[in-house]
Design a protein around this motif. Structure first.
Motif, mmCIF file in Angstrom:
data_model
loop_
_atom_site.group_PDB
_atom_site.id
_atom_site.type_symbol
_atom_site.label_atom_id
_atom_site.label_comp_id
_atom_site.label_asym_id
_atom_site.label_seq_id
_atom_site.Cartn_x
_atom_site.Cartn_y
_atom_site.Cartn_z
ATOM 1 N N ILE A 31 -7.838 4.129 7.172
ATOM 2 C CA ILE A 31 -7.988 3.990 5.720
ATOM 3 C C ILE A 31 -8.143 2.480 5.386
ATOM 4 O O ILE A 31 -7.375 1.698 6.076
ATOM 5 N N ASN A 32 -9.061 1.969 4.489
ATOM 6 C CA ASN A 32 -9.311 0.969 4.003
ATOM 7 C C ASN A 32 -8.636 0.671 2.887
ATOM 8 O O ASN A 32 -7.208 0.824 2.763
ATOM 9 N N ALA A 33 -9.260 0.258 1.764
ATOM 10 C CA ALA A 33 -8.366 -0.174 0.493
ATOM 11 C C ALA A 33 -7.964 1.147 -0.175
ATOM 12 O O ALA A 33 -8.273 2.415 -0.016
ATOM 13 N N MET A 34 -6.926 1.165 -0.685
ATOM 14 C CA MET A 34 -6.105 2.104 -1.518
ATOM 15 C C MET A 34 -5.745 1.455 -2.757
ATOM 16 O O MET A 34 -5.705 0.274 -3.047
ATOM 17 N N GLY A 35 -5.394 2.497 -3.882
ATOM 18 C CA GLY A 35 -5.183 2.140 -5.202
ATOM 19 C C GLY A 35 -4.868 3.238 -6.147
ATOM 20 O O GLY A 35 -5.032 4.214 -5.825
ATOM 21 N N THR A 50 -4.958 -2.289 -6.630
ATOM 22 C CA THR A 50 -5.515 -1.901 -5.290
ATOM 23 C C THR A 50 -5.021 -2.728 -4.207
ATOM 24 O O THR A 50 -4.388 -4.054 -4.510
ATOM 25 N N ILE A 51 -4.885 -2.154 -2.937
ATOM 26 C CA ILE A 51 -4.398 -2.939 -1.825
ATOM 27 C C ILE A 51 -5.287 -2.500 -0.592
ATOM 28 O O ILE A 51 -5.612 -1.695 -0.177
ATOM 29 N N THR A 52 -5.451 -3.755 0.137
ATOM 30 C CA THR A 52 -6.132 -3.451 1.333
ATOM 31 C C THR A 52 -5.318 -3.086 2.483
ATOM 32 O O THR A 52 -4.243 -3.065 2.384
ATOM 33 N N SER A 53 -6.013 -2.725 3.582
ATOM 34 C CA SER A 53 -5.105 -2.147 4.616
ATOM 35 C C SER A 53 -4.380 -3.516 5.287
ATOM 36 O O SER A 53 -3.280 -3.165 5.886
ATOM 37 N N SER A 70 2.066 -1.186 -3.154
ATOM 38 C CA SER A 70 2.437 -1.174 -1.805
ATOM 39 C C SER A 70 1.940 -0.038 -1.093
ATOM 40 O O SER A 70 1.405 0.981 -1.489
ATOM 41 N N ARG A 71 2.105 -0.153 0.212
ATOM 42 C CA ARG A 71 1.485 0.908 1.195
ATOM 43 C C ARG A 71 2.278 0.733 2.309
ATOM 44 O O ARG A 71 2.842 -0.319 2.728
ATOM 45 N N GLU A 72 2.529 2.131 2.925
ATOM 46 C CA GLU A 72 3.001 2.186 4.410
ATOM 47 C C GLU A 72 1.884 2.667 5.148
ATOM 48 O O GLU A 72 1.521 4.062 5.150
ATOM 49 N N THR A 77 0.348 6.241 3.043
ATOM 50 C CA THR A 77 0.766 6.426 1.806
ATOM 51 C C THR A 77 0.707 5.009 1.003
ATOM 52 O O THR A 77 0.993 4.038 1.583
ATOM 53 N N VAL A 78 0.265 5.218 -0.298
ATOM 54 C CA VAL A 78 0.433 4.072 -1.203
ATOM 55 C C VAL A 78 1.104 4.387 -2.193
ATOM 56 O O VAL A 78 1.431 5.556 -2.881
ATOM 57 N N TYR A 79 2.040 3.287 -3.016
ATOM 58 C CA TYR A 79 2.712 3.540 -3.834
ATOM 59 C C TYR A 79 2.400 2.685 -5.100
ATOM 60 O O TYR A 79 1.724 1.482 -4.998
ATOM 61 N N LEU A 80 2.628 3.099 -6.337
ATOM 62 C CA LEU A 80 2.818 2.393 -7.371
ATOM 63 C C LEU A 80 4.343 2.079 -8.186
ATOM 64 O O LEU A 80 4.608 3.195 -8.795
#
Length: 118
Positions: A31-35, A50-53, A70-72, A77-80
């Motif tokens: 997974i690259n960027a998530m957002g 957004t957040i990068t890996s 943030s992300r784990e 998983t990505v969080y807001l």
């Protein structure tokens, strides 16, 4: 098949807080960027954060200072985390991710409703 599943939306009073979560599942290499994006009634979908890996974050001006993305990576998983919520934050919030399978694809969650009452 890759899926993004959001959770954590709901009704909150102005000034309150919420945390949204989005987990990616299925068969993929990385997974690259998530957002997170949001779409208010009658408006176009707009970027939230957004957040990068690697953990580099970007925030849209309307939410800057009030949200944390943030992300784990181990949990895909990505969080807001949202605080000091305003009625203007009322929208459907969509998770987005750039996921590598046999190609590089853009994936969206089904959306989760956030309603902020005054």
């Amino acid at each position: 098949q890759v899926q993004l599943v959001e959770s954590g939306g709901g009704l909150v009073q102005a000034g309150g807080s919420l945390r949204l979560s989005c987990e990616a599942s299925g068969r993929f290499f990385s997974i690259n960027a998530m957002g997170w994006y949001r779409q208010a009634p009658g408006k176009q979908r707009e970027l939230g954060a957004t957040i990068t890996s690697g953990g580099i974050t970007t925030y849209a001006d309307p939410v800057k200072g009030r949200v944390t993305v943030s992300r784990e990576n181990a949990k895909n998983t990505v969080y807001l985390r949202m605080s000091s919520l305003k009625p203007a934050d009322t929208a459907v919030y969509y998770c987005h991710a750039v996921i590598i399978t046999t190609y590089r694809g853009n994936y969206w969650g089904q959306g989760t409703q956030v309603t902020v009452s005054s």
